[in-house]
Design an enzyme around this catalytic site. Structure first.
Site, PDB file in Angstrom:
ATOM      1  N   GLY B  55       4.936  -0.608   6.309  1.00 22.40           N
ATOM      2  CA  GLY B  55       3.609  -0.566   6.371  1.00 22.40           C
ATOM      3  C   GLY B  55       3.041   0.845   5.601  1.00 22.40           C
ATOM      4  CD  GLU B  56      -0.060   2.767   3.047  1.00 16.00           C
ATOM      5  OE1 GLU B  56       0.756   2.004   2.194  1.00 16.00           O
ATOM      6  OE2 GLU B  56      -0.046   4.290   3.389  1.00 16.00           O
ATOM      7  CB  CYS B  87       9.472   0.838   3.596  1.00 17.19           C
ATOM      8  SG  CYS B  87       8.412   1.213   2.299  1.00 17.19           S
ATOM      9  NE  ARG B 119       3.265   8.211   1.720  1.00  8.47           N
ATOM     10  CZ  ARG B 119       1.903   8.296   1.991  1.00  8.47           C
ATOM     11  NH1 ARG B 119       1.404   9.300   2.375  1.00  8.47           N
ATOM     12  NH2 ARG B 119       1.191   7.249   1.629  1.00  8.47           N
ATOM     13  CB  ILE B 148       7.487  -3.311  -1.169  1.00  9.99           C
ATOM     14  CG1 ILE B 148       8.251  -4.578  -1.462  1.00  9.99           C
ATOM     15  CG2 ILE B 148       6.000  -3.244  -1.356  1.00  9.99           C
ATOM     16  CD1 ILE B 148       7.959  -5.516  -0.508  1.00  9.99           C
ATOM     17  NE  ARG B 149       1.898   1.599  -2.455  1.00 17.92           N
ATOM     18  CZ  ARG B 149       1.036   2.400  -3.086  1.00 17.92           C
ATOM     19  NH1 ARG B 149       0.407   2.257  -4.150  1.00 17.92           N
ATOM     20  NH2 ARG B 149       0.786   3.306  -2.498  1.00 17.92           N
ATOM     21  CG  HIS B 184      10.650  -3.569   3.031  1.00 18.80           C
ATOM     22  ND1 HIS B 184       9.938  -3.300   4.107  1.00 18.80           N
ATOM     23  CD2 HIS B 184      10.294  -2.940   1.792  1.00 18.80           C
ATOM     24  CE1 HIS B 184       8.834  -2.453   3.531  1.00 18.80           C
ATOM     25  NE2 HIS B 184       9.129  -2.277   2.426  1.00 18.80           N
ATOM     26  CD  GLU B 186      11.578  -5.277   6.622  1.00 10.60           C
ATOM     27  OE1 GLU B 186      12.718  -4.375   6.336  1.00 10.60           O
ATOM     28  OE2 GLU B 186      10.484  -4.624   6.375  1.00 10.60           O
TER      29      GLU B 186
END
Lengths: 322, 205
Positions: B55-56, B87, B119, B148-149, B184, B186
């Site tokens: 997430g963030e 992440c 990051r 992802i990023r 990730h 998951e």
């Protein structure tokens, strides 16, 4: 562990067997749909300049959405609304560490290409801007950058997913500060999903095929949605959300997260309001925290809002029948 | 029979995907247990292990510290509570975070993992990628990793065991009860990482 139904990879896997992942691959459906999952339970805020993006990031936005004018101002200005200046996009990309999205016109493949080139993390093919193609939306599978699209009902959502959208949001009625249309759209989608879920559980394939035809969506996607009991991509609320209570309400009726357009920066207390809406979205299931959030804002400072029955321009109707 | 109670940090991000992955992993391993969301200090008290999702990281950190959940979680991890951070979760666990664009961040971190993370180390979303990575601890078969990023783990202390690397650097580590990945697990169909985490929870009970 997320659904990839309807994607080219899924089709390829069925016909040719699973491809062996040996080297780095980008732009896959898993990466696009997966990215949208990272926004869940969060708030994405419309911004027009770096200062606003900074306020949004400090308030706890999970992403910002760049546009030239806030939807409320688009309505007032009239004329043709296009994608934002690349200068503004570049400055905002440099100003914040959270993902940056930007809007392009419906069907305007080249505005989208330009945004992809600029490096935005997700593109919103949006009804807030003036549609560029009256016949079709962008064919989104060909992009590395994921797309989000608006939808008013299940058929529209599935048609957008079929074109490659990695995320769906309600259309609501942008720039009005009136949440009623967004509530209507999410309830329509939920009711339609409940109906096809029931048909799936009772094994009524014929009726499911009939519904797919009526929705002008592929049977494959209708079936997957019926199996999952929800859309195969993330579904956010958008269009008219202006207060913490609005945000909590949308979460309670089953949205994965919130877009706030004019609601924050057309109010007189943007920083406080942005923080309050984030708080209410995270803790929507705890009325005590939501009322604390609501206490952070002053209703006299909320944007004025409009009765959606009395406005001339219904942005939600743009591209809806395609 | 031992019953496991796995908490998924429920503030923001792909919470449901971890819940699904843990439930499937427990089923396949024939483990008896349940999953629950963790959003309050009280919830932190009653779980046998915690997963912090993607997430963030800035949002998860600041919103979970408002009601004291983050602080209570830190105390329990220091005392040995098994934790998996993916992440954004990996960023939150680490001692220090820096951003590719703005440098050192001021964000709230748990600081329990002796590592520095960078990051958005691989770039923006268009640079996000899938790659099969080698994780010897999970067996010879490569792990389908989804970045992802993603952050990268740029330096680690002596207590930290490196579980996996890509050409740019470290992407998975373990420090006793703490597991962290830049990717990730998951989101892919491979449950080995979640099963490994469950084995840590089981041996800690």
């Amino acid at each position: 562990m997320i659904s990839l139904v309807g994607s080219p990879e899924e089709y390829r896997a069925k016909v040719l067997g699973m491809p062996q992942v040996e080297k780095r691959i980008t732009g896959t459906t898993l990466l696009k749909r997966g990215f949208a999952h990272m926004f869940k339970h969060g708030v994405i805020m419309d911004v027009t300049k770096p200062e606003e993006a900074q306020i949004a990031e400090d308030a706890g936005a999970v992403a910002v959405m760049v546009l030239d004018k806030l939807p409320y101002d688009v309505r007032k200005a009239g004329g043709v609304a296009r994608t934002a200046s690349l200068k503004a996009v570049d400055e905002i990309l440099k100003a914040v560490t959270i993902p940056v999205m930007a809007k392009c016109r419906i069907g305007h493949t080249y505005e989208a290409r330009i945004l992809e080139e600029a490096g935005v993390d997700m593109i919103d093919e949006s009804e807030v801007l003036t549609p560029a193609d009256e016949e079709r939306h962008i064919w989104k599978w060909e992009f590395t950058t994921p797309f989000v699209n608006g939808a008013r009902d299940l058929g529209e959502a599935l048609r957008r997913i079929e074109e490659g959208a990695a995320m769906i949001r309600t259309k609501g009625e942008p720039g009005t500060g009136n949440v009623a249309e967004a509530i209507k759209h999410i309830k329509v989608v939920n009711t339609e999903i409940a109906k096809i879920r029931g048909l799936y559980l009772s094994g009524d394939t014929q009726e499911l095929i009939k519904i797919a035809r009526e929705m002008r969506a592929s049977y494959e996607l209708v079936l997957e949605t019926a199996k999952l009991g929800k859309l195969p991509v993330v579904n956010f609320a958008a269009g008219g959300i202006a207060t913490p209570a609005d945000a909590a309400m949308m979460m309670q009726i089953g949205c994965d997260g919130i877009f706030v357009g004019s609601g924050i920066f057309k109010s007189e207390d943007p920083a406080e309001r942005a923080r309050a809406i984030v708080l209410a979205t995270t803790y929507w299931d705890d009325p005590k925290t939501v009322s604390e959030a609501q206490r952070m804002i002053d209703e006299r400072k909320s944007m004025m809002g409009m009765d959606t029955r009395q406005i001339e321009l219904k942005m939600q109707e743009r591209g809806a029948n395609l | 029979m031992t019953t496991l109670r796995i908490g998924v940090f429920g503030i923001q991000g792909d919470i449901e995907e971890h819940v699904k992955a843990v439930n499937s992993a427990m089923e396949q391993e024939k483990l008896h247990g349940e999953t629950m969301l963790v959003k309050t200090p009280e919830a932190v008290e009653i779980v046998d292990g915690v997963i912090i999702p993607g997430g963030e990281s800035t949002v998860i950190g600041s919103l979970s510290s408002i009601n004291g959940t983050l602080g209570r979680l830190e105390e329990r991890i220091v005392k040995g509570l098994p934790v998996l951070g993916t992440c954004a979760g990996a960023i939150l666990l680490s001692r220090e975070a820096e951003d590719r664009v703005i440098g050192r961040t001021r964000q709230k971190l748990l600081g329990v993992l002796d590592a520095t993370v960078k990051r958005n180390a691989f770039g923006r979303q268009r640079e996000s990628f899938e790659e099969a990575v080698s994780i010897p601890k999970l067996g010879a078969e490569p792990f389908p990793a989804v970045f992802i990023r993603a952050p990268i783990i740029s330096s680690v202390g002596e207590q930290v065991e490196v579980l996996s690397r890509v050409k740019e650097g470290i992407v998975a580590v373990q420090q006793r009860n703490i597991l962290a990945t830049s990717f990730h697990p998951e989101l892919s169909r491979d449950l080995r990482f979640h099963k490994y985490f469950l084995s840590l929870v089981l041996s800690n009970k």
